[in-house]
Design an enzyme around this catalytic site. Structure first.
Site, PDB file in Angstrom:
ATOM      1  N   CYS A   1      -5.050 -20.644 -40.255  1.00  0.00           N
ATOM      2  CA  CYS A   1      -5.602 -19.411 -40.782  1.00  0.00           C
ATOM      3  C   CYS A   1      -4.956 -19.172 -42.142  1.00  0.00           C
ATOM      4  O   CYS A   1      -3.752 -19.300 -42.292  1.00  0.00           O
ATOM      5  CB  CYS A   1      -5.279 -18.274 -39.819  1.00  0.00           C
ATOM      6  SG  CYS A   1      -5.405 -16.657 -40.578  1.00  0.00           S
TER       7      CYS A   1
ATOM      8  N   CYS B   1      -8.393 -12.562 -37.747  1.00  0.00           N
ATOM      9  CA  CYS B   1      -8.562 -11.802 -38.998  1.00  0.00           C
ATOM     10  C   CYS B   1      -9.779 -12.258 -39.793  1.00  0.00           C
ATOM     11  O   CYS B   1     -10.065 -11.709 -40.857  1.00  0.00           O
ATOM     12  CB  CYS B   1      -7.311 -11.918 -39.861  1.00  0.00           C
ATOM     13  SG  CYS B   1      -7.095 -13.557 -40.592  1.00  0.00           S
TER      14      CYS B   1
ATOM     15  N   CYS C   1      -3.024 -11.422 -41.514  1.00  0.00           N
ATOM     16  CA  CYS C   1      -3.518 -11.793 -40.186  1.00  0.00           C
ATOM     17  C   CYS C   1      -2.594 -11.172 -39.151  1.00  0.00           C
ATOM     18  O   CYS C   1      -1.423 -11.523 -39.056  1.00  0.00           O
ATOM     19  CB  CYS C   1      -3.557 -13.299 -40.020  1.00  0.00           C
ATOM     20  SG  CYS C   1      -4.069 -13.785 -38.365  1.00  0.00           S
TER      21      CYS C   1
ATOM     22  N   LYS D   1      12.168 -40.126 -17.739  1.00  0.00           N
ATOM     23  CA  LYS D   1      11.397 -39.329 -16.793  1.00  0.00           C
ATOM     24  C   LYS D   1      10.332 -40.170 -16.077  1.00  0.00           C
ATOM     25  O   LYS D   1       9.798 -41.115 -16.639  1.00  0.00           O
ATOM     26  CB  LYS D   1      10.689 -38.176 -17.525  1.00  0.00           C
ATOM     27  CG  LYS D   1      11.627 -37.231 -18.272  1.00  0.00           C
ATOM     28  CD  LYS D   1      12.642 -36.563 -17.387  1.00  0.00           C
ATOM     29  CE  LYS D   1      12.322 -35.183 -16.919  1.00  0.00           C
ATOM     30  NZ  LYS D   1      11.852 -34.197 -17.835  1.00  0.00           N
TER      31      LYS D   1
ATOM     32  N   ALA E   1       0.835  -1.198   0.000  1.00  0.00           N
ATOM     33  CA  ALA E   1       0.000   0.000   0.000  1.00  0.00           C
ATOM     34  C   ALA E   1       0.873   1.253   0.000  1.00  0.00           C
ATOM     35  O   ALA E   1       0.632   2.210  -0.742  1.00  0.00           O
ATOM     36  CB  ALA E   1      -0.910  -0.006   1.228  1.00  0.00           C
TER      37      ALA E   1
ATOM     38  N   ARG F   1      24.315 -22.792 -15.311  1.00  0.00           N
ATOM     39  CA  ARG F   1      24.271 -23.241 -16.679  1.00  0.00           C
ATOM     40  C   ARG F   1      23.960 -22.098 -17.651  1.00  0.00           C
ATOM     41  O   ARG F   1      24.479 -22.045 -18.752  1.00  0.00           O
ATOM     42  CB  ARG F   1      23.201 -24.327 -16.800  1.00  0.00           C
ATOM     43  CG  ARG F   1      23.129 -24.833 -18.176  1.00  0.00           C
ATOM     44  CD  ARG F   1      22.232 -26.022 -18.292  1.00  0.00           C
ATOM     45  NE  ARG F   1      21.842 -26.051 -19.678  1.00  0.00           N
ATOM     46  CZ  ARG F   1      20.714 -26.485 -20.145  1.00  0.00           C
ATOM     47  NH1 ARG F   1      19.827 -26.981 -19.325  1.00  0.00           N
ATOM     48  NH2 ARG F   1      20.442 -26.449 -21.400  1.00  0.00           N
TER      49      ARG F   1
ATOM     50  N   ASP G   1      16.351 -32.982  -9.235  1.00  0.00           N
ATOM     51  CA  ASP G   1      15.568 -31.826  -9.667  1.00  0.00           C
ATOM     52  C   ASP G   1      16.090 -30.565  -8.971  1.00  0.00           C
ATOM     53  O   ASP G   1      15.537 -30.113  -7.984  1.00  0.00           O
ATOM     54  CB  ASP G   1      14.086 -32.071  -9.336  1.00  0.00           C
ATOM     55  CG  ASP G   1      13.188 -31.133 -10.109  1.00  0.00           C
ATOM     56  OD1 ASP G   1      13.712 -30.350 -10.938  1.00  0.00           O
ATOM     57  OD2 ASP G   1      11.973 -31.172  -9.890  1.00  0.00           O
TER      58      ASP G   1
ATOM     59  N   LYS H   1      23.635 -43.256 -18.979  1.00  0.00           N
ATOM     60  CA  LYS H   1      24.802 -42.773 -19.738  1.00  0.00           C
ATOM     61  C   LYS H   1      25.625 -43.966 -20.194  1.00  0.00           C
ATOM     62  O   LYS H   1      25.815 -44.914 -19.414  1.00  0.00           O
ATOM     63  CB  LYS H   1      25.689 -41.889 -18.853  1.00  0.00           C
ATOM     64  CG  LYS H   1      24.991 -40.659 -18.322  1.00  0.00           C
ATOM     65  CD  LYS H   1      25.831 -39.908 -17.292  1.00  0.00           C
ATOM     66  CE  LYS H   1      25.005 -38.750 -16.726  1.00  0.00           C
ATOM     67  NZ  LYS H   1      25.596 -38.174 -15.518  1.00  0.00           N
TER      68      LYS H   1
ATOM     69  N   CYS I   1     -10.624 -17.680 -38.764  1.00  0.00           N
ATOM     70  CA  CYS I   1      -9.594 -17.218 -37.838  1.00  0.00           C
ATOM     71  C   CYS I   1     -10.223 -16.224 -36.864  1.00  0.00           C
ATOM     72  O   CYS I   1     -10.851 -15.246 -37.301  1.00  0.00           O
ATOM     73  CB  CYS I   1      -8.471 -16.548 -38.603  1.00  0.00           C
ATOM     74  SG  CYS I   1      -7.297 -15.720 -37.515  1.00  0.00           S
TER      75      CYS I   1
ATOM     76  N   GLU J   1      21.411 -43.441 -12.892  1.00  0.00           N
ATOM     77  CA  GLU J   1      21.469 -42.677 -11.643  1.00  0.00           C
ATOM     78  C   GLU J   1      20.283 -41.728 -11.574  1.00  0.00           C
ATOM     79  O   GLU J   1      19.727 -41.362 -12.620  1.00  0.00           O
ATOM     80  CB  GLU J   1      22.771 -41.872 -11.598  1.00  0.00           C
ATOM     81  CG  GLU J   1      22.764 -40.708 -12.579  1.00  0.00           C
ATOM     82  CD  GLU J   1      24.154 -40.241 -12.985  1.00  0.00           C
ATOM     83  OE1 GLU J   1      24.889 -41.033 -13.603  1.00  0.00           O
ATOM     84  OE2 GLU J   1      24.468 -39.078 -12.692  1.00  0.00           O
TER      85      GLU J   1
ATOM     86  N   TYR K   1      28.039 -35.237 -10.972  1.00  0.00           N
ATOM     87  CA  TYR K   1      27.704 -36.330 -11.892  1.00  0.00           C
ATOM     88  C   TYR K   1      28.331 -36.171 -13.280  1.00  0.00           C
ATOM     89  O   TYR K   1      28.109 -36.983 -14.156  1.00  0.00           O
ATOM     90  CB  TYR K   1      26.183 -36.499 -12.026  1.00  0.00           C
ATOM     91  CG  TYR K   1      25.438 -35.249 -12.422  1.00  0.00           C
ATOM     92  CD1 TYR K   1      25.632 -34.647 -13.655  1.00  0.00           C
ATOM     93  CD2 TYR K   1      24.522 -34.670 -11.549  1.00  0.00           C
ATOM     94  CE1 TYR K   1      24.969 -33.496 -14.014  1.00  0.00           C
ATOM     95  CE2 TYR K   1      23.838 -33.507 -11.884  1.00  0.00           C
ATOM     96  CZ  TYR K   1      24.065 -32.933 -13.124  1.00  0.00           C
ATOM     97  OH  TYR K   1      23.401 -31.794 -13.472  1.00  0.00           O
TER      98      TYR K   1
ATOM     99  N   SER L   1      21.760 -30.122 -22.311  1.00  0.00           N
ATOM    100  CA  SER L   1      20.653 -30.776 -21.616  1.00  0.00           C
ATOM    101  C   SER L   1      20.531 -32.201 -22.136  1.00  0.00           C
ATOM    102  O   SER L   1      21.363 -32.651 -22.911  1.00  0.00           O
ATOM    103  CB  SER L   1      19.373 -29.987 -21.804  1.00  0.00           C
ATOM    104  OG  SER L   1      19.104 -29.859 -23.164  1.00  0.00           O
TER     105      SER L   1
ATOM    106  N   LYS M   1      17.896 -38.578 -11.563  1.00  0.00           N
ATOM    107  CA  LYS M   1      17.960 -37.243 -12.159  1.00  0.00           C
ATOM    108  C   LYS M   1      17.497 -36.275 -11.080  1.00  0.00           C
ATOM    109  O   LYS M   1      16.328 -36.257 -10.681  1.00  0.00           O
ATOM    110  CB  LYS M   1      17.060 -37.155 -13.385  1.00  0.00           C
ATOM    111  CG  LYS M   1      17.124 -35.799 -14.064  1.00  0.00           C
ATOM    112  CD  LYS M   1      16.443 -35.844 -15.420  1.00  0.00           C
ATOM    113  CE  LYS M   1      16.714 -34.603 -16.242  1.00  0.00           C
ATOM    114  NZ  LYS M   1      16.189 -33.371 -15.641  1.00  0.00           N
TER     115      LYS M   1
HETATM  116  S1  IVH Z   1      24.059 -35.415 -17.041  1.00  0.00           S
HETATM  117  C1  IVH Z   1      25.659 -33.704 -21.093  1.00  0.00           C
HETATM  118  N1  IVH Z   1      23.103 -36.399 -14.808  1.00  0.00           N
HETATM  119  O1  IVH Z   1      19.256 -32.554 -15.994  1.00  0.00           O
HETATM  120  C2  IVH Z   1      24.654 -34.070 -20.087  1.00  0.00           C
HETATM  121  N2  IVH Z   1      22.170 -34.368 -15.620  1.00  0.00           N
HETATM  122  O2  IVH Z   1      17.858 -32.381 -18.545  1.00  0.00           O
HETATM  123  C3  IVH Z   1      24.984 -33.630 -18.717  1.00  0.00           C
HETATM  124  N3  IVH Z   1      20.455 -33.411 -14.159  1.00  0.00           N
HETATM  125  O3  IVH Z   1      21.057 -29.843 -17.253  1.00  0.00           O
HETATM  126  C4  IVH Z   1      23.896 -33.851 -17.767  1.00  0.00           C
HETATM  127  N4  IVH Z   1      20.544 -34.970 -12.611  1.00  0.00           N
HETATM  128  O4  IVH Z   1      20.892 -30.070 -14.730  1.00  0.00           O
HETATM  129  C5  IVH Z   1      23.022 -35.411 -15.707  1.00  0.00           C
HETATM  130  N5  IVH Z   1      22.394 -37.338 -12.815  1.00  0.00           N
HETATM  131  C6  IVH Z   1      22.315 -36.367 -13.714  1.00  0.00           C
HETATM  132  C7  IVH Z   1      21.430 -35.307 -13.564  1.00  0.00           C
HETATM  133  C8  IVH Z   1      21.369 -34.314 -14.548  1.00  0.00           C
HETATM  134  C9  IVH Z   1      19.979 -33.840 -12.975  1.00  0.00           C
HETATM  135  C10 IVH Z   1      20.007 -32.205 -14.863  1.00  0.00           C
HETATM  136  C11 IVH Z   1      21.095 -31.296 -15.356  1.00  0.00           C
HETATM  137  C12 IVH Z   1      20.865 -31.152 -16.829  1.00  0.00           C
HETATM  138  C13 IVH Z   1      19.437 -31.570 -16.960  1.00  0.00           C
HETATM  139  C14 IVH Z   1      19.186 -32.120 -18.324  1.00  0.00           C
END
Ligand code: IVH
Length: 760
Positions: free
Chosen positions: A456, A441, A462, A333, A44, A148, A129, A309, A438, A125, A245, A92, A127
């Site tokens: 469209c 337009c 448009c 995933k 406020a 990154r 978050d 990997k 559309c 391994e 990792y 990624s 992933k």
């Molecule tokens: S390997 C060249 N290992 O996932 C690849 N990434 O979707 C290097 N992440 O940007 C990544 N756990 O931030 C790798 N055990 C894991 C991971 C991992 C999480 C993330 C990482 C990456 C993203 C890709």
């Protein structure tokens, strides 16, 4: 506090002083709110100060400051962090969702390496978050840590990384250069405690009328917010952790396998995830995945899948990367999270290609820690309960406004609608009538046979398409013009005196403004000398633009960021691309018509005689479009680029052949300097050379040979011509070898090739 003077009673000096004070106060409040997250005034009070500032400016327009708070939308971008260019890009991962995707991953790798059924092992391994971090050590001492960022440049968060106890400050027995990569995250327990602490502090803040701090939505946000603190003292109070990792630049290899390298990182003092396991088959990967999934809830930190990997680092090296993801790794995933909510309305958005996309407006609901209020409905068939082939989905249940729907999120993708609860359907709900015009337009929106999407037909008349194209052009991943965002594009598109209707118009903006005596941009509401100068400077700064960014920015259908990068790397110059697109045109048209003909044949004629007919229709198409050998070579060359298929090829040749579109492209390119991508290894003996592979290769597959040659800066072509610099001929080489000999082109065998590129 001294009583404030009414604005109408102010003297010029008082007003000037008040504006200075307000600018400082509001500026600080903005920075606190957006940056350091400790706001010291209530909402406020903030609004009141802002209104007072406006009132004084209205009374004394000549006193309006350059840094006037009325011009500021939100806070200035966080300036505090320096930028760090990654020596090795931070990439990624591609995704797998089904078991079949995992089997395909294994197959793809085998095929690429040409290793048949030979043993192939992987690591699996969790992933994590969180957010990835790269930490560089030189002679065992940490020199910097970077986020990154966009993968090639990140933010310097060294001071913050030093406060994380899982990250050693110095290492003994490490290689001279060592970049350790991994994930920064926050445990569930620490996240709960942090939020509890914030809530408690908020009670005190609220008691004295101050603005409360936001509690974090999930551990990932908390980790990100904490790592990206400008004040490292704040980071220190936030318990962050780190799993190692991966690695970036190394002065010497860590080991021969992924597992060995990770263990080496552990011996240097890093924490590695104890659920990392070596698996010998896709089945073993999946069974480890299931084990991790079962433990997910009790791990004490968030994970969103399992990363696989290739274990052998020499194979990882051979497999290499596609433009943004490694071929040797994939993220499997976990299934998406689900929630039920009410679908309030269905809106139609018109995208830059003219596609009509239905969007579900939802009553906000939390799905996996994120509030969702929109979801994609894909297309009209999806709403009606059919898939692209006409088969029923959701047991044929359609989606209506007013329905209760199940929403899910998988990864970072746009939420989707999975199911409908018919029991909760309101009596008045009616089937959704998908518009045939559309909504922007009013041009006809047509759906071609075999296409799931309605488009469209308005093209550039448009406004929605034109504006979306422009927004895409200036977006971060394209031209990235500071000060020219979606909002400004919408404004300039409608502007009468200074319109921007096409990308090229952006680069004539300053010139047009200068010759425009009536309505100078700087005199307009919302603008001032400084902001106009900044905008023009930002535009000027993009006159020199990377090939891939420009190509991606044009928004040609199917030409995404990756395809644009692949094309830029292959063609290196804009003219080469434009020339190839032109040349390939007849072959592209023939391909398109023959391809459709083939589909027809598939249903009409049965297996018998089909091949012959397909060939016949191809031949007929080639004749109909007068496809020359040169055109065919250009088309084969274009669609032979790793990752570029017929869809991209067709869209590209279409765009360069369309008179109006081509005119716009040329007008734009004429005003720019297009910067060629760095050939990855300039000093390689094959950089800039055109190489042809023929005959059978025994130590690598064709795809691998091609990808490798391209990373070394060579151009790989499918046929021998005067432009060929080198022919690599394996056993069984025929006409191409002869032609090369006739043309006097250097020819070597596979071993010769390997010797040539050895050590690169
Ligand atoms: S390997 C060249 N290992 O996932 C690849 N990434 O979707 C290097 N992440 O940007 C990544 N756990 O931030 C790798 N055990 C894991 C991971 C991992 C999480 C993330 C990482 C990456 C993203 C890709």
């Amino acid at each position: 506090m001294a009583k404030e003077i009414a604005v109408t009673d102010m003297s010029v000096d008082q007003a000037r002083e008040a504006l200075a004070r307000l600018s400082a106060l509001l500026g600080q409040a903005n920075r606190d709110y957006h940056g350091a997250d400790a706001p010291n005034i209530s909402d406020a009070e903030y609004d009141r100060l802002k209104r007072r500032n406006v009132a004084i400016e209205a009374q004394f327009p000549e006193l309006k400051r350059d840094d006037s708070p009325t011009e500021q939308v939100g806070a200035a971008p966080t300036e505090g962090f320096g930028k760090i260019a990654h020596k090795v890009a931070m990439l990624s991962l591609g995704n797998a969702f089904e078991n079949q995707d995992v089997a395909d991953f294994d197959e793809r790798i085998r095929k690429y390496l040409g290793i048949g059924r030979e043993p192939l092992s992987f690591t699996a391994e969790p992933k994590i978050d969180g957010l990835s971090l790269s930490i560089r050590y030189e002679n065992g001492e940490m020199v910097y840590a970077a986020t990154r960022g966009d993968g090639s440049t990140g933010e310097d968060v060294t001071a913050n990384a030093r406060t994380i106890s899982d990250i050693p400050q110095s290492i003994t027995n490490a290689p001279g250069v060592l970049e350790v990569r991994g994930e920064v995250y926050m445990s569930h327990a620490d996240f709960e405690a942090l939020n509890a602490r914030i809530s408690k502090e908020n009670e005190k803040l609220e008691a004295v009328g101050k603005k409360p701090k936001t509690v974090f939505a999930n551990p990932r946000n908390a980790a990100a917010g904490s790592l990206r603190q400008l004040d490292a003292k704040v980071t220190q109070e936030r318990p962050l952790r780190f799993f190692a990792y991966a690695w970036g630049e190394l002065s010497e290899p860590l080991a021969e396998t992924q597992m060995g390298a990770i263990s080496q990182l552990q011996s240097f003092g890093f924490v590695i995830n104890d659920l990392t396991k070596v698996c010998d088959s896709p089945e073993a990967l999946i069974s480890h995945y299931k084990m991790i999934e079962e433990r997910r809830a009790t791990l004490g930190y968030d994970i969103d899948g399992v990363v696989y990997k290739v274990n052998d680092l020499a194979l990882q090296e051979r497999l290499g990367f596609r433009s943004t993801t490694p071929r040797w790794a994939i993220a499997h995933k976990f299934p998406a999270e689900l929630a039920w909510t009410e679908l309030e309305a269905i809106d139609i958005q018109v995208g830059r290609t003219g596609a009509l996309s239905p969007v579900a407006r939802l009553a906000p609901v939390t799905v996996g820690g994120v509030v969702v209020s929109n979801a994609t409905l894909h297309n009209e068939d999806y709403i009606a309960g059919r898939d692209s082939k006409g088969a029923t989905i959701r047991d044929g249940k359609d989606i209506r406004e007013g329905d209760w729907v199940q929403v899910y999120r998988a990864g970072d993708v746009i939420p989707k609608v999975a199911d409908v609860d018919l029991k909760k359907r309101p009596d008045e709900a009616v089937p959704y009538a998908f518009p045939e015009k559309c909504p922007v337009c009013e041009s006809a929106a047509v759906r071609e046979e075999g296409d799931a999407v309605r488009y469209c037909t308005g093209g550039l008349i448009c406004a929605a398409q034109a504006v979306e194209k422009l927004k895409h052009f200036v977006a971060r991943k394209a031209l990235d013009i500071e000060g020219l965002g979606a909002k400004q594009i919408e404004m300039f598109y409608e502007d009468v005196a200074l319109p921007i209707k096409t990308p090229a118009d952006i680069f004539t903006l300053a010139e047009r403004d200068a010759s425009n005596l009536m309505t100078k941009l700087a005199k307009r509401k919302g603008w001032q000398d400084k902001s106009v100068r900044n905008l023009f400077a930002a535009i000027e700064g993009k006159r020199e633009i990377a090939f891939a960014r420009l190509l991606f920015g044009l928004g040609i259908r199917h030409v995404g960021e990756t395809a644009a990068k692949d094309l830029a790397l292959h063609f290196l110059t804009w003219d080469a691309l434009a020339g190839a697109a032109e040349k390939a045109r007849p072959a592209a048209l023939a391909w398109r018509s023959a391809d459709l003909a083939e589909d027809h044949e598939r249903t009409a004629a049965q297996a018998e005689g089909r091949r012959a007919k397909v060939k016949e229709s191809r031949d007929a198409a080639m004749a109909a479009y007068a496809v020359t050998a040169e055109s065919q070579t250009a088309w084969d060359d274009l669609t032979g680029i790793d990752g570029i298929g017929a869809a991209v090829g067709l869209a590209l040749t279409d765009a360069f052949a369309n008179e109006r579109e081509r005119g716009e492209i040329d007008r734009l390119v004429d005003m720019l300097t297009v910067v060629s991508p760095d050939a990855p290894t300039q000093d390689s003996p094959v950089a800039g050379k055109t190489v042809v592979f023929t005959g059978s290769l025994e130590k690598m597959t064709r795809a691998e040979a091609k990808a490798r040659a391209e990373t070394l800066g060579a151009k790989v072509s499918g046929s021998v011509s005067k432009k060929t610099d080198l022919l690599v001929a394996g056993p069984g080489a025929g006409s191409k070898a002869k032609k090369a000999a006739d043309l006097g082109i250097e020819t070597i065998d596979e071993d010769g090739w390997l010797a040539l590129i050895e050590g690169l």
